[in-house]
Design an enzyme around this catalytic site. Structure first.
Site, PDB file in Angstrom:
ATOM      1  N   TYR A   7       0.859  -1.192   0.000  1.00 13.46           N
ATOM      2  CA  TYR A   7       0.000   0.000   0.000  1.00 13.46           C
ATOM      3  C   TYR A   7       0.897   1.245   0.000  1.00 13.46           C
ATOM      4  O   TYR A   7       0.748   2.143   0.835  1.00 13.46           O
ATOM      5  CB  TYR A   7      -0.948   0.002   1.211  1.00 13.46           C
ATOM      6  CG  TYR A   7      -1.609  -1.323   1.482  1.00 13.46           C
ATOM      7  CD1 TYR A   7      -2.760  -1.707   0.807  1.00 13.46           C
ATOM      8  CD2 TYR A   7      -1.057  -2.217   2.402  1.00 13.46           C
ATOM      9  CE1 TYR A   7      -3.366  -2.932   1.039  1.00 13.46           C
ATOM     10  CE2 TYR A   7      -1.649  -3.450   2.649  1.00 13.46           C
ATOM     11  CZ  TYR A   7      -2.802  -3.806   1.965  1.00 13.46           C
ATOM     12  OH  TYR A   7      -3.390  -5.025   2.199  1.00 13.46           O
ATOM     13  N   GLU A  37       0.938  -0.824  -4.989  1.00 16.66           N
ATOM     14  CA  GLU A  37      -0.164   0.126  -4.789  1.00 16.66           C
ATOM     15  C   GLU A  37      -1.156  -0.034  -5.930  1.00 16.66           C
ATOM     16  O   GLU A  37      -0.770  -0.162  -7.093  1.00 16.66           O
ATOM     17  CB  GLU A  37       0.379   1.554  -4.749  1.00 16.66           C
ATOM     18  CG  GLU A  37      -0.652   2.658  -4.831  1.00 16.66           C
ATOM     19  CD  GLU A  37      -1.618   2.658  -3.669  1.00 16.66           C
ATOM     20  OE1 GLU A  37      -2.844   2.687  -3.924  1.00 16.66           O
ATOM     21  OE2 GLU A  37      -1.153   2.608  -2.515  1.00 16.66           O
ATOM     22  N   ASP A  73       1.146  -0.266   5.325  1.00 15.69           N
ATOM     23  CA  ASP A  73       0.408   0.940   5.730  1.00 15.69           C
ATOM     24  C   ASP A  73      -0.957   0.859   5.059  1.00 15.69           C
ATOM     25  O   ASP A  73      -1.254   1.602   4.114  1.00 15.69           O
ATOM     26  CB  ASP A  73       1.173   2.194   5.302  1.00 15.69           C
ATOM     27  CG  ASP A  73       0.494   3.481   5.771  1.00 15.69           C
ATOM     28  OD1 ASP A  73      -0.461   3.395   6.565  1.00 15.69           O
ATOM     29  OD2 ASP A  73       0.902   4.569   5.336  1.00 15.69           O
ATOM     30  N   CYS A 131      -3.727   3.479  10.816  1.00 19.35           N
ATOM     31  CA  CYS A 131      -4.561   4.621  11.200  1.00 19.35           C
ATOM     32  C   CYS A 131      -5.823   4.159  11.925  1.00 19.35           C
ATOM     33  O   CYS A 131      -6.683   4.967  12.263  1.00 19.35           O
ATOM     34  CB  CYS A 131      -4.933   5.453   9.972  1.00 19.35           C
ATOM     35  SG  CYS A 131      -5.871   4.540   8.732  1.00 19.35           S
ATOM     36  N   GLU A 152      -2.640   7.382  15.040  1.00 19.92           N
ATOM     37  CA  GLU A 152      -1.771   6.575  14.185  1.00 19.92           C
ATOM     38  C   GLU A 152      -0.868   5.718  15.083  1.00 19.92           C
ATOM     39  O   GLU A 152      -0.378   6.190  16.119  1.00 19.92           O
ATOM     40  CB  GLU A 152      -0.908   7.483  13.300  1.00 19.92           C
ATOM     41  CG  GLU A 152      -0.211   6.793  12.161  1.00 19.92           C
ATOM     42  CD  GLU A 152      -1.069   6.713  10.902  1.00 19.92           C
ATOM     43  OE1 GLU A 152      -0.628   6.080   9.939  1.00 19.92           O
ATOM     44  OE2 GLU A 152      -2.178   7.306  10.893  1.00 19.92           O
TER      45      GLU A 152
END
Length: 397
Positions: A262, A283, A327, A354, A388
């Site tokens: 990602y 990605e 991520d 996140c 985060e």
């Protein structure tokens, strides 16, 4: 109708009260408030209430005139250090409750809590511009957003006059080395170009009408191209602090082949490139990968390559990986990718998240083979309930 006293905040910064021993969550309240509420949701274990009137309202910091309406920054009216303590407690409690683990938080990373956002998405309704209240299409008109960078707010004031004479429904502003403005609606192109002649990049209905379509930014001495739809962290200072922690760990190890899942516009791949032999980023967003390949060239990172595809479609191709960095979006890792990571079984995993809830869900599987080496909390989104996490995992011997 009930009158209740708020005694603490929950993980989503909602006030907590009790009615006959049953927990009631009340948004837009603070501990010490006494409020008249209406129950809007009732389940077996808890209820949700909506404020009808404040009987007693504790003192707010009063930083934002829209905080009671907008709801986007529920922690903005308490001292910043208190909000950091709340977020730290939130993570520790979640780990204890779900993983039966007393989490050792290495550090809580923080910076200034105002004027940090480099991107905002605004909506237009009935000739007013502002934010939608969360999970609704109710607009809160604004003149300024105190968590957005100053140059964004300056541009917002100029856009307000345009809204009155045009049929616009969405506005996106990005502020990096230059300003990027994207407008959706029925508006004359020449009028837009005339009114915003000083804005470097302008999109109209996703079509570039001025500039080359991107702006630039710098993270830890590396330059990055950012297009309209490319993901880029909204808080530059906090991003740099997180990446510095990542680099400090990576520099102590002799990694040969790293997967960056990602990867977005390639920030992590590029900032760690000098400390490893090879990095491969994956990605799914084509525009982001185009930016990533450009960023690799301008930063002269010959040991970095990128793949445009879903992570789950390509991860099984890789072997002999000694570090995987993830991520993921708020939904966390999909099951296939999680299984593949466990099959590859790199020496270390660095998980940047996140959403602590999906992080913990994924850790339930990863901790069968890994232990937590380091854990950082980063206040990437000050004044909101979001937090985060940076989790460094080391394979069990």
């Amino acid at each position: 109708m009930y009158t209740v006293e708020i005694y603490e905040l929950d993980y989503f910064a909602r006030g907590i009260a009790k009615i006959d021993g049953k927990v009631v969550f009340v948004p837009k309240t603070l501990p010490g408030d006494i409020v008249k509420i209406e129950i809007v949701k009732d389940s077996k274990n808890y209820s949700c209430g909506q404020v009808i009137a404040y009987i007693k309202k504790v003192k707010r910091l009063g930083i934002c005139p829209y905080s009671d309406l907008c709801g986007g920054c529920p922690l903005i009216d308490i001292p910043y250090q208190d909000s950091l303590a709340l977020k730290r407690k939130k993570i520790i409690d979640l780990f204890k409750r779900n993983l039966k683990m007393d989490l050792d938080v290495t550090e809580v990373l923080s910076d200034h809590n105002l004027s940090y956002r480099n991107k905002v998405t605004l909506h237009v309704k009935d000739k007013e511009i502002g934010y939608y209240i969360e999970k609704s299409n109710v607009l809160v008109p604004i003149d300024k957003c105190v968590i957005a960078k100053e140059e964004i707010n300056e541009l917002l004031l100029r856009i307000k006059s345009l809204v009155l004479e045009s049929d616009i429904f969405e506005v996106v502003i990005r502020s990096h080395d230059k300003l990027l403005l994207a407008i959706k609606g029925n508006i004359d192109k020449n009028l837009l170009l005339e009114k915003f002649s000083d804005v470097a990049v302008i999109y109209l209905n996703d079509i570039v009408i001025k500039g080359n379509g991107y702006v630039m930014d710098n993270i830890l001495g590396n330059d990055f191209r950012i297009s309209l739809h490319s993901f880029f962290q909204v808080n530059n200072k906090m991003s740099s602090k997180i990446f510095e922690k990542m680099i400090n760990y990576i520099a102590l190890n002799n990694y040969h082949k790293v997967l960056d899942l990602y990867c977005g516009v390639g920030i992590i791949s590029i900032v760690i490139a000098n400390y490893v032999k090879e990095v491969i980023g994956i990605e799914v967003v084509k525009e982001a990968i185009n930016d990533a390949n450009y960023n690799k060239v301008i930063n002269d990172k010959d040991n970095v390559s990128f793949i445009c595809d879903k992570v789950e479609n390509r991860i099984d191709e890789f072997k002999d990986i000694d570090l995987i960095i993830v991520d993921p979006p708020r939904s966390g890792l999909d099951q296939k990718s999680l299984n593949s990571i466990l099959k590859i079984k790199p020496k270390d995993i660095i998980y940047m998240s996140c959403n602590p809830v999906t992080l913990i869900r994924d850790l339930k599987s990863l901790l069968n083979c890994y232990t937590i080496k380091q854990f950082f909390i980063a206040d990437m989104f000050p004044n909101t309930y979001h937090v985060e996490c940076l989790c460094v995992l080391n394979v069990k011997q």
